[in-house]
Design a protein around this motif. Structure first.
Motif, mmCIF file in Angstrom:
data_model
loop_
_atom_site.group_PDB
_atom_site.id
_atom_site.type_symbol
_atom_site.label_atom_id
_atom_site.label_comp_id
_atom_site.label_asym_id
_atom_site.label_seq_id
_atom_site.Cartn_x
_atom_site.Cartn_y
_atom_site.Cartn_z
ATOM 1 N N SER A 332 0.814 -1.225 0.000
ATOM 2 C CA SER A 332 0.000 0.000 0.000
ATOM 3 C C SER A 332 0.843 1.269 0.000
ATOM 4 O O SER A 332 0.338 2.356 -0.311
ATOM 5 C CB SER A 332 -0.930 0.007 1.220
ATOM 6 O OG SER A 332 -0.226 0.273 2.423
ATOM 7 N N ALA A 401 -11.203 7.932 -1.360
ATOM 8 C CA ALA A 401 -9.830 8.427 -1.265
ATOM 9 C C ALA A 401 -9.330 9.034 -2.576
ATOM 10 O O ALA A 401 -8.140 9.313 -2.708
ATOM 11 C CB ALA A 401 -8.898 7.310 -0.838
ATOM 12 N N ASN A 407 -5.493 8.931 -3.710
ATOM 13 C CA ASN A 407 -4.837 7.896 -2.898
ATOM 14 C C ASN A 407 -5.666 6.622 -2.813
ATOM 15 O O ASN A 407 -5.552 5.860 -1.849
ATOM 16 C CB ASN A 407 -4.583 8.433 -1.486
ATOM 17 C CG ASN A 407 -3.594 9.579 -1.477
ATOM 18 O OD1 ASN A 407 -2.598 9.544 -2.198
ATOM 19 N ND2 ASN A 407 -3.876 10.600 -0.678
ATOM 20 N N SER A 410 -3.722 3.199 -2.518
ATOM 21 C CA SER A 410 -3.022 3.094 -1.243
ATOM 22 C C SER A 410 -3.987 2.784 -0.109
ATOM 23 O O SER A 410 -3.749 1.878 0.707
ATOM 24 C CB SER A 410 -2.277 4.398 -0.964
ATOM 25 O OG SER A 410 -1.652 4.352 0.302
ATOM 26 N N ARG A 411 -5.100 3.501 -0.052
ATOM 27 C CA ARG A 411 -6.075 3.286 1.030
ATOM 28 C C ARG A 411 -6.766 1.926 0.902
ATOM 29 O O ARG A 411 -6.994 1.242 1.925
ATOM 30 C CB ARG A 411 -7.115 4.410 1.011
ATOM 31 C CG ARG A 411 -6.541 5.785 1.262
ATOM 32 C CD ARG A 411 -6.113 5.958 2.711
ATOM 33 N NE ARG A 411 -5.475 7.253 2.930
ATOM 34 C CZ ARG A 411 -6.132 8.388 3.128
ATOM 35 N NH1 ARG A 411 -7.460 8.397 3.117
ATOM 36 N NH2 ARG A 411 -5.481 9.526 3.316
#
Length: 453
Positions: A332, A401, A407, A410-411
């Motif tokens: 992530s 996100a 993002n 990543s989240r």
């Protein structure tokens, strides 16, 4: 033979995702219609798992398994020749019915064919093959779609299904569960409960989690589930004796399996897109880039199965899910170059390879041997719901996100780490068990089985 059927069924859960863009172009579909080429399969698959397991216990697991494979294969032909999207969606729903007859009975056949001291190794191979199908779905789908056409992702099911049917009918002995009649009321109630819960889950992101459709689906699912529990306490022919859930190991293994599947399915979904959207890979290349993750199942899965028979399930579930937690959080963080993801992908793959066979083995070993069919049905249903929930919930996290431009990845992948951690915590509640023949192990197994008699 059981693994071959489970492979093709698990493969079709995500293999179609790689072909959605081509299907949209060929059949003139909207984004929402495309969603149902995936959801129709998942819904019918999940809602009929318990009923199929109960039918197999009564009429014969081998016979029902072969019938499910035949239905799945015929529906695959219908998918391949579809010229309109409604026809394709309907055929995918029928595929899901066949898949529901295959997956729990494959595990049931394994549980009946192997004694407890060898069951872990058999489930290790089975889990490895099934996991490879799930993880390899985007790779195989991308390769077939780019090299041939989207119809071939369904045509390839036909020879596999035919071979699997012939092998299971000639090589695997028949087995049945306890002699009790099929409770149609229970079958209807549990099917409606799963339909409501899964419908609400898969529609949550697109329709809105607070929409009337989604809240109504969840309400129906909860009411039907409560009605199912009420009926099971009063009928003399319970499909699922509620005493099963008083068994700590059985409940903990199913909880771990839920979070394991939620993390796995969502990771496959988002990692395949990450390779394409962030690293700029084509669909087939994106699938190849997941091989450090996928390949661990070939190596670690069978080893994990043998370890289950030696050290018990709890250490492998906890350690495996902890490794997957670390790997998902590592991934992530993102990467500028693909090579930076290789080590975390291997760590994640080793984790799922350890935990998957151990969780399945714990769920089946916790109950008496004559209950292995319904135990596999419960576990399979729980796993399907977990997979749908993981993709839906983390899909909402992804959107909130910022999606592809924010993002989102990543989240969402960090969310997969959280789900994996919850699976590790669930695994701590699995009772310690040694292989059969060890006096300490025999005491634990006896106490576990006694709880559900």
């Amino acid at each position: 033979m059981a693994s071959l059927g489970s492979f093709v069924v698990a493969l079709d859960t995500l293999v179609v995702a790689a072909a959605l863009t081509t299907i949209r172009s060929d059949l003139g579909a909207t984004a929402e219609q495309l969603e149902w080429t995936v959801n129709a399969y998942g819904l019918s698959f999940a809602m009929l798992l318990m009923t199929a397991a109960a039918i197999g216990d009564r009429l014969g697991r081998r016979r029902t398994y072969a019938a499910g494979l035949a239905l799945f294969t015929a529906a695959s032909v219908a998918c391949a020749v579809a010229t309109t999207l409604p026809f394709l969606i309907a055929a995918r729903a029928v595929q899901g019915v066949g898949a529901a007859m295959v997956m729990p009975l494959a595990m049931g056949l394994l549980g009946a064919a192997f004694p407890p001291e060898r069951r872990g190794q058999a489930i290790g191979v089975f889990s490895g093959v099934t996991g490879i199908a799930v993880l390899g779905g985007p790779l195989i789908g991308g390769a077939v779609t780019e090299g041939l056409s989207w119809q071939w992702i369904f045509w390839i099911n036909v020879p596999i299904g035919a071979v699997a049917i012939a092998l299971v009918l000639t090589k695997i002995p028949e087995s049945t569960g306890p002699a009790r009649r099929l409770d149609l009321v229970s079958a209807v109630l549990i099917s409606l409960a799963v339909l409501g819960l899964v419908w609400g889950t898969v529609r949550g992101e697109s329709a809105g989690w607070t929409s009337t459709e989604v809240l109504g689906a969840f309400a129906i699912g909860i009411v039907m589930l409560a009605a199912f529990a009420w009926w099971e306490r009063r009928t003399d022919h319970a499909m699922v004796p509620l005493e099963f859930f008083r068994n700590r190991t059985f409940t903990a293994a199913n909880s771990a399996g839920f979070f394991l599947s939620a993390a796995l399915f969502s990771a496959v979904f988002f990692l395949s897109q990450y390779m394409q959207a962030v690293l700029g890979s084509a669909p087939f290349k994106a699938g190849l880039q997941l091989l450090p993750w996928t390949a661990t199942l070939f190596i670690v899965g069978p080893i994990a199965g043998r370890l289950v028979d030696r050290v018990g399930e709890r250490p492998l579930v906890v350690i495996g899910m902890a490794l997957q937690t670390a790997g998902m959080f590592w991934v992530s963080r993102g990467a500028d170059h693909y090579w930076e993801l290789i080590v975390p992908l291997v760590v994640t793959g080793c984790g799922i390879s350890l935990a998957m066979p151990a969780a399945q083995s714990a769920a089946m070993a916790a109950l008496p041997r004559d209950a292995v069919g319904i135990a596999s049905g419960i576990y399979s249903m729980n796993r399907q719901i977990g997979g749908a929930a993981g993709v839906a919930v983390l899909g909402s996290v992804f959107t909130a996100a910022g999606g592809y431009t924010g993002n989102g990845f990543s989240r969402a992948l960090a969310g997969g780490g959280v789900l994996s951690l919850l699976g590790a915590v669930s695994g701590l509640a699995i009772a310690a068990r040694r292989r059969s023949g060890d006096p300490a192990g025999d005491v634990v197994v006896a106490k576990e089985a006694e709880q559900v008699r």
